[in-house]
Design an enzyme around this catalytic site. Structure first.
Site, PDB file in Angstrom:
ATOM      1  CD  GLU A  93      67.442  33.221 -45.180  1.00  0.00           C
ATOM      2  OE1 GLU A  93      67.362  32.151 -44.562  1.00  0.00           O
ATOM      3  OE2 GLU A  93      67.510  33.271 -46.428  1.00  0.00           O
ATOM      4  CD  GLU A 113      69.967  28.728 -43.631  1.00  0.00           C
ATOM      5  OE1 GLU A 113      71.097  29.257 -43.737  1.00  0.00           O
ATOM      6  OE2 GLU A 113      69.086  29.125 -42.840  1.00  0.00           O
ATOM      7  CB  ALA A 150      64.339  32.279 -38.456  1.00  0.00           C
ATOM      8  N   GLY A 168      65.399  29.262 -43.094  1.00  0.00           N
ATOM      9  CA  GLY A 168      65.850  28.156 -42.254  1.00  0.00           C
ATOM     10  C   GLY A 168      65.239  26.833 -42.637  1.00  0.00           C
TER      11      GLY A 168
END
Length: 685
Positions: free
Chosen positions: A122, A102, A60, A99
């Protein structure tokens, strides 16, 4: 354009193109949603998702964490991919982190380049995966391996990811394979059964997180979420994950970890601004530090001439360097053959300064003695071209005085490595009064080649880190006089998050080092400090120098570390001699005073232009002195808590002890003008 779209052999190829590392900013998410709409409308047989350049998606955009989330949200994009009417295949061309992984977990299949890396790191930024990682990954690979990756924030290579079952196929050209790959008949990741319960794995992960990241919230919250994947339906698990992510992203710990992350990136980017490439170096001194510097340089592909004063010293230097290679072989960092070759090809050993190679840099790593260092640089100045950079590794001494008399003073500076130099990432790059920009650029380029985090420092006693360390220790010594004991101070600072307390650190490094520094600075007779005789008495009267003598601030016997009655007696005697009535200290009071001293000294360092930015001070203390990363360094910590509170504390302490405490003008200005320390910081001249 942040996402490109093209049709290839009936498939839609979506390429995320958001340099430098393809983070999933709001613009990328919006473009990806639009590209999926276009692919659905085009009636393609499959969709291939990849990244431009050398990265799939590196996560992110952490810069968005301080603002409210703006749609489309990444969890919604992942859910759309997972339920897309035709299969979506991830062609993982490089790093798929956070991300990025993901997104790939939402795909029907994953093809990875052999050089790709994958992970959900993260927790290292104080948050948890927020787009399904804690729920989809354990369904795909099982509870225990998912706990290992998520709670540790571990990044793995493509081969390990394939063994775990995260990746289906490894390929040199993942896009080409993804376009033609025979898709496996299986459910979407989120539709897979809940992972089997494993209470032992959960408890082991919790214990490991407490050891590895004491005081940190995110790893334990991540473990909670992964454990919940055993019992919760996907929708409920995803909802809990999202709430946890949104809660943590605005926390003090997440802000601190982001601060350090961006400060590291900014510091390491300094090495990209020109400078000469170093191919040959001279290192003077083959002790622990010099051998470690030579080893680090050779490992970076630089030919090194290591200089000693005698054959006996030279043989010891050879042994020290060889020991580092032996250790690397044992740890699997290099093969025995490569280690032998590197030593033979890149390392040469010299007695004296005759016949030295025409090196581009010489780094002195002798012990802290001005006379010795000046003699070394006189010899180096005569032996090397006047274009060669001359660098001292001094920890405290005046770089200008060390280099006085050198030809062409524009090429001199300090390079303060931290021990062990081949492991510690911090490097203080000390600008002397005549150091040229070209010299600084070359030093920073070398730092980048060594994969160091460089902080820029001006000349003062101890530069940034050791100057703050000296003030910190002086402050805790004063608390000993007033009523604390060393073991209480150490426990309090560990409770704050320091890896070790100040007295444990002194026992590890040796009490004789700080003792010699106090003698050099004539602390006993200086009117500008409150001299505390405790540490000097320990060395003078007892010979207790720390772990190397089996006793120091603590007793070390039979593998046990225990408080010392000898030290307790000396501390109480010095309180009596100073006419002080000892009082009880709380751990919170110890921490508050010690950290306030670090902050005050840090502000003075900024005020004097010794440090270029507050972030440089934070990086120095985090990477060099184990200030808790999750508190962001002393300057970030002070601003996060509020500078006015620190002003009030310093004013109170200064009223009681005006010799030890004074309010820096820069601190008053920041508060009165409503500005940050960064905005008011002076720049080094």
């Amino acid at each position: 354009m942040s996402v490109t779209f093209e049709i290839r052999t009936g498939a839609a190829l979506l390429t995320i193109d958001n340099p430098p590392v393809n983070v999933t900013s709001q613009a990328v998410r919006a473009a990806l949603a639009a590209a999926l709409d276009k692919a659905e409308a085009a009636g393609v047989s499959r969709v291939v998702l990849t990244g431009a350049g050398k990265t799939f998606v590196a996560g992110a955009d952490a810069r968005e964490f301080n603002a409210p989330p703006v749609p489309p949200h990444l969890p919604d994009i992942v859910a759309r991919i997972e339920s897309f009417p035709v299969p979506v295949v991830a062609a993982i061309n490089g790093a798929a982190l956070g991300g990025g992984l993901e997104l790939a977990l939402g795909c029907h299949a994953r093809i990875a380049a052999t050089t790709a890396t994958l992970g959900l790191p993260e927790v290292t930024l104080g948050v948890v995966p927020g787009a399904g990682g804690t729920q989809r990954l354990p369904r795909l690979i099982g509870l225990q391996p998912a706990l290992s990756l998520i709670a540790e924030g571990r990044v793995i290579g493509a081969a390990e990811a394939e063994k775990m079952g995260i990746v289906d196929v490894l390929a040199h050209d993942p896009v080409a394979v993804a376009l033609s790959f025979a898709l496996p008949p299986r459910h979407a990741t989120g539709a897979l059964p809940n992972p089997a319960a494993d209470d032992a794995a959960v408890e082991a992960a919790r214990a490991a997180a407490r050891r590895r990241a004491p005081g940190q919230i995110a790893p334990q919250r991540a473990i909670d979420l992964v454990a919940a994947s055993v019992i919760l339906p996907l929708g409920e698990g995803l909802a809990q994950e999202r709430l946890t992510f949104l809660d943590l992203k605005t926390s003090d710990q997440a802000a601190a970890l982001r601060h350090i992350f961006f400060a590291e990136r900014a510091a390491m980017a300094r090495g990209k601004a020109g400078g000469q490439e170093i191919s040959r170096a001279v290192v003077v001194g083959g002790g622990t530090m010099g051998a470690s510097i030579a080893y680090a340089l050779a490992g970076a592909g630089i030919h090194v001439a290591l200089v000693e004063v005698s054959l006996a010293a030279l043989e010891k230097a050879r042994t020290n360097v060889a020991g580092l290679y032996d250790e690397a072989v044992k740890r699997g960092k290099i093969t025995a053959e490569a280690a032998a070759n590197e030593q033979a090809v890149r390392l040469a050993f010299h007695v004296g300064y005759d016949a030295l190679p025409r090196a581009e840099i010489a780094i002195e790593a002798a012990f802290e003695d001005m006379t010795v260092k000046r003699a070394i640089f006189a010899r180096l100045d005569a032996a090397l071209p006047d274009t060669a950079i001359l660098a001292t590794n001094t920890s405290y001494l005046d770089v200008n005085a060390v280099m006085e008399g050198v030809r062409n003073p524009s090429r001199v500076l300090g390079l303060h490595f931290f021990s062990p130099a081949h492991v510690m990432k911090l490097l203080e790059v000390v600008r002397a009064k005549n150091t040229s920009e070209a010299t600084m650029a070359t030093a920073l380029k070398l730092s980048a080649r060594l994969k160091k985090i460089p902080v820029l420092a001006g000349v003062c006693d101890g530069f940034i880190g050791n100057r703050i360390l000296t003030r910190y220790r002086q402050t805790t010594d004063l608390m000993l006089l007033e009523g604390a004991m060393p073991w209480q101070v150490d426990a309090a600072m560990r409770g704050f998050g320091m890896a070790m307390g100040p007295y444990e650190v002194q026992d590890l490094s040796g009490l004789d080092i700080a003792y010699a520094n106090r003698k050099r600075l004539k602390w006993k007779t200086r009117p500008d400090i409150r001299y505390v005789p405790i540490a000097d008495r320990i060395v003078d009267e007892t010979g207790r120098l720390g772990r190397k003598t089996g006793c120091g601030w603590y007793d070390y016997a039979d593998g046990k570390v225990t408080p010392s009655s000898v030290i307790e007696r000396i501390v109480i005697e010095e309180s009596d001699r100073a006419g002080l009535v000892r009082r009880a200290f709380t751990d919170a009071e110890i921490v508050e005073r010690a950290v306030t001293a670090m902050v005050e000294e840090g502000v003075r360092i900024l005020e004097e232009g010794i440090a270029e930015t507050p972030a440089d001070i934070d990086l120095t203390m985090v990477h060099g002195y184990a200030f808790p990363r999750w508190r962001g360094g002393p300057m970030h910590y002070a601003e996060r808590l509020g500078l006015s509170g620190f002003l009030s504390r310093i004013e109170t302490l200064a009223a009681a002890d005006p010799v030890s405490w004074r309010v820096p003008d820069l601190l008053r200005r920041a508060i009165s003008e409503g500005k940050t320390l960064e905005e008011l910081s002076g720049r080094m001249k």
